[in-house]
Design a protein around this motif. Structure first.
Motif, short mmCIF file in Angstrom:
data_model
loop_
_atom_site.label_atom_id
_atom_site.label_comp_id
_atom_site.label_asym_id
_atom_site.label_seq_id
_atom_site.Cartn_x
_atom_site.Cartn_y
_atom_site.Cartn_z
N ARG A 278 8.22 -57.17 5.48
CA ARG A 278 6.85 -56.72 5.71
C ARG A 278 6.50 -56.38 4.04
O ARG A 278 7.72 -54.91 4.13
CB ARG A 278 5.81 -56.78 6.54
N PRO A 279 5.88 -55.49 3.13
CA PRO A 279 5.13 -54.36 2.51
C PRO A 279 5.25 -53.27 3.68
O PRO A 279 4.49 -53.01 4.27
CB PRO A 279 3.70 -55.42 1.78
N VAL A 280 5.66 -51.93 2.17
CA VAL A 280 5.58 -50.91 3.43
C VAL A 280 4.73 -49.45 2.35
O VAL A 280 5.46 -49.62 1.19
CB VAL A 280 7.10 -50.85 4.19
N LYS A 281 3.54 -48.95 3.10
CA LYS A 281 3.22 -48.21 2.36
C LYS A 281 2.93 -46.80 2.98
O LYS A 281 3.25 -46.66 4.08
CB LYS A 281 1.47 -48.45 2.78
N TRP A 282 3.74 -45.61 2.37
CA TRP A 282 3.81 -44.50 2.20
C TRP A 282 2.92 -43.80 1.94
O TRP A 282 3.12 -43.45 0.30
CB TRP A 282 4.82 -43.91 2.69
N THR A 283 2.04 -42.69 2.17
CA THR A 283 1.12 -41.20 1.21
C THR A 283 0.71 -40.53 1.96
O THR A 283 1.92 -40.17 3.18
CB THR A 283 -0.11 -41.79 1.87
N GLY A 284 1.67 -39.63 1.08
CA GLY A 284 2.13 -37.70 1.85
C GLY A 284 1.20 -37.63 2.36
O GLY A 284 0.68 -37.47 0.98
N ASP A 285 1.06 -36.45 3.40
CA ASP A 285 0.02 -35.39 3.15
C ASP A 285 0.15 -34.33 2.83
O ASP A 285 1.40 -33.72 1.72
CB ASP A 285 -0.94 -35.34 4.51
N ARG A 286 -0.52 -33.18 2.47
CA ARG A 286 -0.29 -31.95 1.92
C ARG A 286 1.11 -30.88 2.42
O ARG A 286 1.43 -30.37 1.64
CB ARG A 286 -1.58 -31.04 1.76
N THR A 287 0.47 -31.11 4.19
CA THR A 287 1.91 -30.82 4.47
C THR A 287 3.86 -30.76 4.10
O THR A 287 4.65 -29.92 3.50
CB THR A 287 1.73 -30.43 5.99
N GLU A 288 3.17 -32.45 3.90
CA GLU A 288 4.89 -33.34 2.84
C GLU A 288 5.06 -32.73 2.04
O GLU A 288 6.46 -33.02 1.36
CB GLU A 288 4.48 -34.31 3.67
N ALA A 289 4.14 -32.75 0.67
CA ALA A 289 3.98 -33.10 -0.58
C ALA A 289 4.78 -30.56 0.51
O ALA A 289 5.95 -30.59 -1.42
CB ALA A 289 2.46 -32.03 -0.68
N PHE A 290 4.07 -29.88 0.54
CA PHE A 290 4.86 -28.42 0.43
C PHE A 290 6.47 -28.67 0.36
O PHE A 290 7.43 -27.66 0.67
CB PHE A 290 3.92 -27.87 1.71
N LEU A 291 7.10 -29.58 2.30
CA LEU A 291 7.98 -29.50 2.59
C LEU A 291 8.82 -30.07 1.55
O LEU A 291 9.98 -30.09 2.44
CB LEU A 291 8.01 -30.03 3.98
N THR A 292 8.05 -31.14 1.19
CA THR A 292 9.68 -32.05 0.50
C THR A 292 9.37 -32.78 -1.12
O THR A 292 10.74 -32.45 -1.98
CB THR A 292 9.77 -33.83 0.90
N ASP A 293 8.19 -31.84 -2.10
CA ASP A 293 8.81 -31.65 -3.71
C ASP A 293 8.74 -31.17 -3.96
O ASP A 293 9.33 -29.79 -3.46
CB ASP A 293 7.02 -31.46 -3.93
N ALA A 294 9.76 -31.40 -4.57
CA ALA A 294 11.43 -30.62 -5.33
C ALA A 294 10.31 -28.96 -5.75
O ALA A 294 9.13 -29.19 -6.40
CB ALA A 294 11.52 -31.03 -6.99
N HIS A 295 11.02 -28.52 -5.26
CA HIS A 295 10.27 -26.72 -5.71
C HIS A 295 10.96 -26.30 -7.30
O HIS A 295 11.35 -27.42 -7.45
CB HIS A 295 10.25 -25.74 -4.88
N GLY A 296 9.78 -25.26 -7.90
CA GLY A 296 10.79 -24.74 -9.22
C GLY A 296 11.13 -23.41 -8.96
O GLY A 296 10.90 -22.77 -8.35
N ARG A 297 11.92 -22.80 -9.99
CA ARG A 297 11.97 -21.88 -10.38
C ARG A 297 13.60 -21.00 -9.75
O ARG A 297 14.07 -21.94 -8.87
CB ARG A 297 10.63 -20.23 -10.58
N ASP A 298 12.49 -20.02 -8.32
CA ASP A 298 13.62 -19.28 -7.56
C ASP A 298 14.65 -18.79 -8.26
O ASP A 298 16.21 -19.25 -7.75
CB ASP A 298 14.46 -20.30 -6.38
#
Length: 485
Positions: A278-298
Motif C-alpha cells: 500500500r502507499p506509505v506516507k511519512w511527514t517529519g515533525d520539527r523535532t525529527e527535523a532537528f534530529l535528522t536533517d543534515a546539519h551544516g558547518r562545524d
C-alpha cells in the motif's frame, strides 16, 4: 523592447496559488489506501542494538506492519552513499563507513532510525511505536571533533581508524612556508565555525507508492533535485531500476541545501510500500527535523596570514578539522574541500596558499551542504584574518582590504580557481556610501509598525523617494465605470 535571453527578468507564475493558500506540498497529497509511517529512533548517541520486540506493536489498532533495519539489510537495500571521492595527501581514498537507512546492529547518533511502524493513521502509528521495545547496549560516544581525534576515543567505523575520514591538502606547502619565514608580520587565529541546524518552513516528507502489476514505484518528496534523487535511488540503493522509478517534487517550502540529499526516510518509504502493498506516507515533525536533517558547518580552524612590510599579504596557511557527523552524506566530502579550500583566496591577491583539511567522524547528525556550502566558511576565515590584521597592524580595515584586492584579470589563485573579471574596489566604495535603504526602513516604520503613533512621531521620519528604495517610478490611469465602481 525588454531584455531577452540571459539576464532577462523571468515573470513569476506561481505566486497566486501561494498567496491564496492553494500551494500543493507533499503533506497535501492523498492516495487511495494511504498508510502512515512513524520511525522508532535511537535515544543514544552510540549503542549496540541487542534486540527489537515488535510483537505488542503488531497487536495495536490500525497497525499494518512493523519493519526493522535487519529486514532492510536482508532485502539487500543498499547503504546511503557519499557521491564525491576525496584522496588523502598520502594517496589513500576516503574511509566511508556503511550507513544503512535503518540501523540493524549499531546506532551512531541520537535520532538514527532502527524501525518503522506502518499504520492506518498517523496517530495509530505513533501509539504503536511506543509499544516497540528496543534493547540497547550503550557505548562510549564522541560528540565533537576534539573528543573524536584524541587518543583512545570511541571508534565509530572500523574503516576509519582514529575516526579520520581523509587528510587532504591543496596548494604549495613549501612556497607558503617560505612566505611565512620572510614575513614582516604574521596574524594567527583559532576559529570555530559552529554547527547549525537547517530549519525550513516545511519539514521533510515522503509518499511512496508501489504499483505491483507494473513493478513501478512513485515517490513524492520534498526535494530540491528530484533528478538526482531518482538517479541515486536507482543506481546505488537497489530500490528499483531507473525506468521503474518516478520521483515527483511538488511545491517545496524551503530547503537551502538541506533538501537536496537522499535521506533514509525516502528509501524506507519506497521499500515499505512494496512490503505492505500500500502507499506509505511519512511527514517529519520539527523535532525529527532537528534530529535528522543534515546539519551544516562545524569546523575548527587554525589560520595564519603573512604580510610584508608594506602590509601586502604574502601567504595564507589554514588547517581545518571538519566534523562530518556519524556518516558521510551525499555531498559531505566536497563541502570542506573543493567548495571551501578553493575559495580561500577570496577577493585578495594572495600569492601563496596552503590548506589542510582533516574530516572526522563524530556521534552526531551527518553534516552536508547548507546555504553556500563551503563558501561562507572560507569567507569567514579570510575576513576574520583581515579584520584582525587591521587591528594588529593599526591600519584602516577597509584600506588594508583595498591594498590587497585583486585588480588585474584574468587572475589565477594558488588554489585552483581562476577569476575572469571583478571590481572589488567598486563594491567597497558602494558599501561605504550612505545607504538610502536604511532611510526607507526608517521612513516606513512609524506608519506601518506603529499606526497609532502621533503625528509628530510620523513627521519625524525623513521622506525618501520611492526610487531610492529600489522602486522605479510608475504611472497609471484610472477610469470610472458607469456604475461608479
Amino acid at each position: 523592447m525588454g531584455v531577452e535571453g540571459i539576464g532577462a527578468s523571468v515573470v513569476r507564475k506561481e505566486d497566486r496559488r501561494f498567496i491564496t493558500g492553494k500551494g500543493r506540498y507533499v503533506d497535501d497529497i492523498k492516495l487511495v489506501g494511504l498508510t502512515h509511517a512513524h520511525f522508532i529512533r535511537s535515544p543514544h548517541a552510540h549503542a549496540k542494538i541487542k534486540s527489537i520486540d515488535t510483537s505488542e506493536a503488531m497487536k495495536m489498532p490500525g497497525v499494518v506492519g512493523v519493519l526493522t533495519g535487519q529486514q532492510l539489510v536482508d532485502d539487500k537495500i543498499g547503504n546511503l552513499i557519499c557521491g564525491w571521492a576525496i584522496t588523502s595527501k598520502d594517496g589513500t581514498g576516503m574511509k566511508m563507513g556503511a550507513w544503512p537507512a535503518m540501523a540493524p546492529e549499531t546506532v551512531r547518533f541520537v535520532g538514527q532510525a532502527v524501525a518503522v511502524v506502518i499504520a492506518e493513521t498517523k496517530n495509530q502509528a505513533r501509539d504503536a511505536a511506543e509499544a516497540v521495545a528496543v534493547n540497547y547496549e550503550e557505548l562510549p560516544a564522541a560528540a565533537d571533533i576534539s573528543a573524536a581525534i584524541k587518543a583512545g576515543a570511541p571508534q565509530l567505523h572500523p574503516e576509519a581508524p582514529g575516526n579520520v575520514i581523509y587528510d587532504w591538502t591543496i596548494g604549495d606547502e613549501g612556497a607558503t612556508d617560505a612566505a611565512f619565514k620572510s614575513a614582516a608580520n604574521v596574524v594567527s587565529l583559532d576559529i570555530t565555525n559552529n554547527r547549525l541546524v537547517p530549519n525550513a518552513m516545511e519539514p521533510r516528507a515522503a509518499i511512496a507508492e508501489y504499483n505491483e502489476p507494473e513493478e513501478h514505484f512513485t515517490l513524492y518528496t520534498t526535494s530540491q533535485n528530484p533528478h538526482v534523487a531518482r538517479l541515486v535511488l536507482s543506481a546505488f540503493y537497489n530500490i528499483a531500476q531507473e525506468h521503474k522509478l518516478r520521483v515527483v517534487a511538488p511545491d517545496v517550502g524551503g530547503g537551502f541545501g538541506s533538501k537536496i540529499f537522499i535521506y533514509p526516510e525516502e528509501m524506507v518509504a519506497l521499500w515499505a510500500s512494496k512490503k505492505v502493498g500500500r502507499p506509505v506516507k511519512w511527514t517529519g515533525d520539527r523535532t525529527e527535523a532537528f534530529l535528522t536533517d543534515a546539519h551544516g558547518r562545524d569546523h575548527l580552524t587554525k589560520a595564519e596570514m603573512a604580510f610584508d612590510k608594506d602590509n601586502k599579504v604574502t601567504g595564507l596557511r589554514v588547517k581545518t578539522y571538519a566534523n562530518l557527523g556519524a556518516y558521510m552524506s551525499l555531498f559531505s566530502s566536497s563541502v570542506p574541500t573543493y567548495l571551501y579550500a578553493t575559495l580561500l583566496s577570496g577577493q585578495y591577491n594572495i600569492p601563496n596558499i596552503f590548506a589542510e583539511v582533516i574530516s572526522v567522524y563524530t556521534n552526531t547528525v551527518p553534516v552536508d551542504a547548507y546555504r553556500g556550502a563551503g563558501r561562507p566558511e572560507a569567507s569567514f576565515v579570510v575576513e576574520r584574518l583581515m579584520e584582525t590584521a587591521a587591528r594588529q597592524l593599526k591600519v584602516d580595515p577597509a584600506e588594508l582590504r583595498r591594498k590587497n584586492f585583486i585588480t588585474q584579470f584574468p587572475h589565477q589563485t594558488p588554489v585552483i580557481m581562476a577569476y575572469d573579471i571583478g571590481d572589488f574596489n567598486a563594491s567597497l566604495d558602494a558599501r561605504r556610501r550612505p545607504n538610502p535603504r536604511a532611510s526607507c526602513a526608517a521612513s516606513a516604520s512609524p506608519a506601518t509598525s506603529r499606526p497609532a503613533a502621533s503625528r509628530r512621531q510620523r513627521r519625524s521620519a525623513a521622506w525618501v523617494p520611492a526610487w531610492a528604495c529600489g522602486n522605479p517610478p510608475k504611472s497609471a490611469s484610472i477610469r470610472s465605470a458607469p456604475s461608479k465602481s
